[in-house]
Design a protein around this motif. Sequence first.
Motif, PDB file in Angstrom:
ATOM      1  N   ASN A   1       0.814  -1.222   0.000  1.00 58.52           N
ATOM      2  CA  ASN A   1       0.000   0.000   0.000  1.00 58.52           C
ATOM      3  C   ASN A   1       0.849   1.276   0.000  1.00 58.52           C
ATOM      4  O   ASN A   1       0.323   2.372   0.203  1.00 58.52           O
ATOM      5  CB  ASN A   1      -0.935   0.016   1.211  1.00 58.52           C
ATOM      6  N   SER A   2       2.152   1.149  -0.251  1.00 55.97           N
ATOM      7  CA  SER A   2       3.062   2.291  -0.129  1.00 55.97           C
ATOM      8  C   SER A   2       2.828   3.379  -1.164  1.00 55.97           C
ATOM      9  O   SER A   2       3.204   4.530  -0.952  1.00 55.97           O
ATOM     10  CB  SER A   2       4.521   1.811  -0.216  1.00 55.97           C
ATOM     11  N   THR A   3       2.185   3.021  -2.285  1.00 55.19           N
ATOM     12  CA  THR A   3       1.952   4.026  -3.335  1.00 55.19           C
ATOM     13  C   THR A   3       0.498   4.491  -3.383  1.00 55.19           C
ATOM     14  O   THR A   3       0.097   5.145  -4.343  1.00 55.19           O
ATOM     15  CB  THR A   3       2.365   3.478  -4.717  1.00 55.19           C
ATOM     16  N   GLY A   4      -0.275   4.129  -2.368  1.00 52.44           N
ATOM     17  CA  GLY A   4      -1.647   4.634  -2.301  1.00 52.44           C
ATOM     18  C   GLY A   4      -2.743   3.600  -2.453  1.00 52.44           C
ATOM     19  O   GLY A   4      -3.931   3.948  -2.411  1.00 52.44           O
ATOM     20  N   PHE A   5      -2.383   2.335  -2.669  1.00 51.61           N
ATOM     21  CA  PHE A   5      -3.417   1.305  -2.746  1.00 51.61           C
ATOM     22  C   PHE A   5      -3.981   1.023  -1.363  1.00 51.61           C
ATOM     23  O   PHE A   5      -3.403   1.437  -0.338  1.00 51.61           O
ATOM     24  CB  PHE A   5      -2.857   0.028  -3.379  1.00 51.61           C
ATOM     25  N   MET A   6      -5.096   0.305  -1.313  1.00 47.84           N
ATOM     26  CA  MET A   6      -5.803   0.093  -0.053  1.00 47.84           C
ATOM     27  C   MET A   6      -6.160  -1.385   0.148  1.00 47.84           C
ATOM     28  O   MET A   6      -7.320  -1.732   0.378  1.00 47.84           O
ATOM     29  CB  MET A   6      -7.053   0.975   0.003  1.00 47.84           C
ATOM     30  N   PHE A   7      -5.180  -2.262   0.054  1.00 48.44           N
ATOM     31  CA  PHE A   7      -5.417  -3.667   0.378  1.00 48.44           C
ATOM     32  C   PHE A   7      -5.720  -3.747   1.875  1.00 48.44           C
ATOM     33  O   PHE A   7      -4.881  -3.370   2.707  1.00 48.44           O
ATOM     34  CB  PHE A   7      -4.194  -4.511   0.035  1.00 48.44           C
ATOM     35  N   GLU A   8      -6.909  -4.240   2.229  1.00 47.35           N
ATOM     36  CA  GLU A   8      -7.367  -4.175   3.615  1.00 47.35           C
ATOM     37  C   GLU A   8      -6.470  -4.941   4.574  1.00 47.35           C
ATOM     38  O   GLU A   8      -6.307  -4.558   5.731  1.00 47.35           O
ATOM     39  CB  GLU A   8      -8.806  -4.705   3.706  1.00 47.35           C
TER      40      GLU A   8
END
Length: 248
Positions: free
Chosen positions: A187-194
Motif C-alpha cells: 500500500n506504499s503508493t496509495g493502494f488500499m489492500f485491507e
Amino acid sequence: MKIRRIFFFLVLLAFSCEKDDKLAFEYITYLGDTCDGCPNIRITAPKALADSKIDKVVNNAIKEEIIYLLDFNEENDATDIESAVHSFTKGYTDLKHLFVDEPMTWEATITGSISYEDDTVLTIKLESYLFTGGAHGYQTIHYLNFNKTKAIALDGENLFKNTSDFEEYAESKFRKQEGIPEKGDINSTGFMFETGSFYLPQNIGYTQKGIELFYEQYEIASYADGPIVLTFPYPELQKYLAHVPKPK
C-alpha cells in the motif's frame, strides 16, 4: 409492469466438418417501462438453448448474478430477471413518492457476452452500470466461469492448480505494472489492500487475450483511480492454470 423481450440469435455453423463443442446461445433483452417517471433499465443477457446440465447451470448462474446486481434492498425476493427488473423499478418509485420534489433518475444497464469458450471452459462476462442516486454511478465487470465437462461453476480458486503459487506470481506482475517497489509495503503508493498484503480480486475470468484480474472500484483503490486490471497471456500460465487453452 410489461417487460419487452428482444431476441438475438447467434449464427451456428451447423454444417462445419469439424466437431463444434460450443454451446448454442440466444441473447434476450429485458427493458423496463418507458415513461417520464420510470428508471432507465436495459438488461441484455445470453441464454443457453439446450437442456443439458451445463446449459442449466450456466443459465441459473447468469440469472442469479443479475438478480444480485439489481438487488439493493434486503426485502428483494426476485426469483427471475423479470421480477428483479420489477423490484428495481418499485424501489425507485417508492423512493420517488417519499421525495416528490427531489429530481431523481435511476439507471440499470447490464450487458452479458461470451468472454471465452473452448471444449472445457466457458466464461460469461457481465458488464454493468448502476445509478441509484448520489454523486456518481457504479460501473463494473463480473466474470462467471464454468467447467463444461463437469457441468459446474468455477470460483476463482478452482481456476488454478495452486492458488498461493499464482497469487505470488500475480503480485510480482502487479507491483511491476503499478510501480510498487518489489520489497515495499503493497500500500506504499496509495493502494488500499485491507489486509496490508496482496490478494486476488473477486473477479477473475478467461478472455481471448488471457486470464484477466479485475479489481472493482473501491476494492483496492479509490473511486477516482477506477478499476485496476491485469491480463496474463496464456503461455505465461502453463504452470498455474488448472485448464490451459490450446494454441489455435
